[in-house]
Design an enzyme around this catalytic site. Structure first.
Site, PDB file in Angstrom:
ATOM      1  N   LYS A   1       0.858  -1.404  -0.172  1.00 45.73           N
ATOM      2  CA  LYS A   1       0.219   0.061   0.198  1.00 45.73           C
ATOM      3  C   LYS A   1       0.983   1.482   0.014  1.00 45.73           C
ATOM      4  O   LYS A   1       1.256   1.204   0.784  1.00 45.73           O
ATOM      5  CB  LYS A   1      -0.598  -0.177   1.421  1.00 45.73           C
ATOM      6  CG  LYS A   1      -1.777  -1.179   1.459  1.00 45.73           C
ATOM      7  CD  LYS A   1      -2.758  -1.317   1.879  1.00 45.73           C
ATOM      8  CE  LYS A   1      -2.020  -1.694   3.795  1.00 45.73           C
ATOM      9  NZ  LYS A   1      -2.705  -1.710   5.036  1.00 45.73           N
TER      10      LYS A   1
ATOM     11  N   GLY B   1      -8.504   3.751  10.158  1.00 48.42           N
ATOM     12  CA  GLY B   1      -9.512   1.940   9.589  1.00 48.42           C
ATOM     13  C   GLY B   1      -9.326   2.311   7.565  1.00 48.42           C
ATOM     14  O   GLY B   1      -9.668   1.063   7.371  1.00 48.42           O
ATOM     15  N   THR B   2      -8.057   2.833   7.101  1.00 44.37           N
ATOM     16  CA  THR B   2      -8.463   2.698   5.567  1.00 44.37           C
ATOM     17  C   THR B   2      -7.485   0.539   5.627  1.00 44.37           C
ATOM     18  O   THR B   2      -8.298  -0.208   4.566  1.00 44.37           O
ATOM     19  CB  THR B   2      -7.326   3.336   4.785  1.00 44.37           C
ATOM     20  OG1 THR B   2      -6.246   3.883   5.388  1.00 44.37           O
ATOM     21  CG2 THR B   2      -8.419   4.487   4.865  1.00 44.37           C
ATOM     22  N   GLY B   3      -6.311   0.742   6.480  1.00 41.86           N
ATOM     23  CA  GLY B   3      -5.728  -0.654   6.334  1.00 41.86           C
ATOM     24  C   GLY B   3      -6.577  -1.843   6.597  1.00 41.86           C
ATOM     25  O   GLY B   3      -6.739  -2.822   5.907  1.00 41.86           O
ATOM     26  N   CYS B   4      -7.421  -1.583   7.687  1.00 44.62           N
ATOM     27  CA  CYS B   4      -7.976  -3.059   8.229  1.00 44.62           C
ATOM     28  C   CYS B   4      -9.452  -2.871   7.272  1.00 44.62           C
ATOM     29  O   CYS B   4      -9.510  -3.925   6.716  1.00 44.62           O
ATOM     30  CB  CYS B   4      -8.923  -2.568   9.403  1.00 44.62           C
ATOM     31  SG  CYS B   4      -8.061  -1.795  10.916  1.00 44.62           S
TER      32      CYS B   4
ATOM     33  N   THR C   1      -9.153   8.983   7.400  1.00 49.95           N
ATOM     34  CA  THR C   1      -8.375   8.122   6.605  1.00 49.95           C
ATOM     35  C   THR C   1      -8.672   6.532   7.578  1.00 49.95           C
ATOM     36  O   THR C   1      -7.928   5.791   7.868  1.00 49.95           O
ATOM     37  CB  THR C   1      -7.354   8.124   6.227  1.00 49.95           C
ATOM     38  OG1 THR C   1      -6.600   8.951   7.186  1.00 49.95           O
ATOM     39  CG2 THR C   1      -7.150   8.970   5.327  1.00 49.95           C
TER      40      THR C   1
END
Length: 322
Positions: free
Chosen positions: A219, A261-264, A259
């Site tokens: 990412k 929690g974008t990775g989750c 942004t």
């Protein structure tokens, strides 16, 4: 640094629905020869009472992609859009009770692993995955797809795990099909400095994919520029002539502070989509497009006064003007 990790060797999977586990009797409305209407996807992660990250975000991501979501809690986290206030970890024994309660009853199609909290939890998750894979193999059943989101570095840049826990997360990667690090997390996994260019990040991802045996969804959100690239890096095959395969997904960078929690959310979307798509590339491309739309819709939610969440339901439940 070279990581000495066991090689990834996923069990085979079948396109058709498997029969019920040995000793189990399907319910009266269940035909074992008919595939389920939705993939059954499990999140193993911490909580977020404001709903933007952790298992709450995962469940929304699963639902947004047509999956039936389940959740096992590793840690109870007191947090909001400004940050974490405290963390309570019930411990590995209760974690295993939750995991076994789900897998003893439900045939899981995919697993997303997020915050493990500590080394003991990470080791317990690894042991459960091993036991689940063995039980499924003995019953002639495919093991679930596994997506690991290595939650290791806070937004502030602080390391969240001690060295023992970091190594345990590296070991979990050997059991995962895909690992989804951001740039600081990739640096921890690979034992290098944080990449400052996309080319450096790709080189780190290729090196780590070769070491862990897992596919890496890299990412690039921590970089700057007009675009926000991600890349699916597949390690080279067994032949000396094989080379890593890199597929890049570009998208216009969304200029927003929302942004949280974008990775989750991205890793959960990937786990929900893979049982429904032909390849990780197809699933990753769709998850990336969905997350871009979710980022664009986050501000309108007006959740919190800090870094707010994305709009997980932007595509499936359009906002109706009031």
């Amino acid at each position: 640094m070279t990581l000495a990790l066991p090689q990834h060797d996923p069990a085979p999977r079948r396109d058709s629905a498997p029969p019920p586990a040995a000793g189990r009797t399907p319910g009266p409305d269940v035909d074992p020869d008919v595939r389920p209407s939705r993939p059954r996807v499990l999140s193993i992660a911490g909580t977020d009472p404001t709903g933007g990250a952790g298992i709450q975000a995962d469940l929304k991501s699963f639902a947004a992609h047509g999956a039936y979501g389940m959740a096992v809690t590793t840690a109870l986290v007191a947090q909001n859009t400004h940050g974490v206030r405290s963390v309570h970890v019930p411990g590995p024994a209760f974690l295993r009770e939750q995991l076994d309660a789900v897998s003893d009853d439900v045939e899981i199609d995919a697993v997303k692993i997020g915050m493990v909290a500590d080394e003991a939890n990470a080791r317990e998750i690894g042991a459960w995955l091993d036991a689940l894979a063995a039980a499924r193999s003995d019953g002639g059943l495919p093991r679930p797809w596994v997506v690991l989101d290595p939650v290791m570095v806070a937004t502030s840049g602080h390391r969240l795990l001690d060295p023992g826990a970091e190594q345990a997360v590296r070991d979990l990667a050997a059991r995962a099909d895909v690992v989804t690090p951001n740039l600081p997390e990739l640096a921890v996994l690979a034992g290098r400095d944080v990449a400052t260019t996309w080319d450096d990040a790709l080189a780190q991802a290729a090196s780590y994919a070769a070491a862990s045996g897992a596919v890496v969804l890299l990412k690039g959100g921590h970089l700057t520029g007009a675009t926000s690239p991600d890349a699916l890096v597949v390690p080279a095959g067994p032949s000396p002539d094989d080379a890593p395969t890199v597929t890049t997904f570009d998208a216009e960078r969304v200029d927003t502070p929302h942004t949280h929690g974008t990775g989750c959310s991205l890793s959960a979307a990937l786990a929900a989509l893979r049982p429904q798509r032909q390849s990780w590339e197809d699933a990753a491309r769709e998850a990336k497009e969905w997350l871009t739309g979710a980022l664009r819709g986050g501000a309108a939610l007006r959740v919190g006064t800090g870094r707010g969440p994305v709009d997980h339901l932007h595509a499936s439940s359009p906002v109706v003007p009031r």
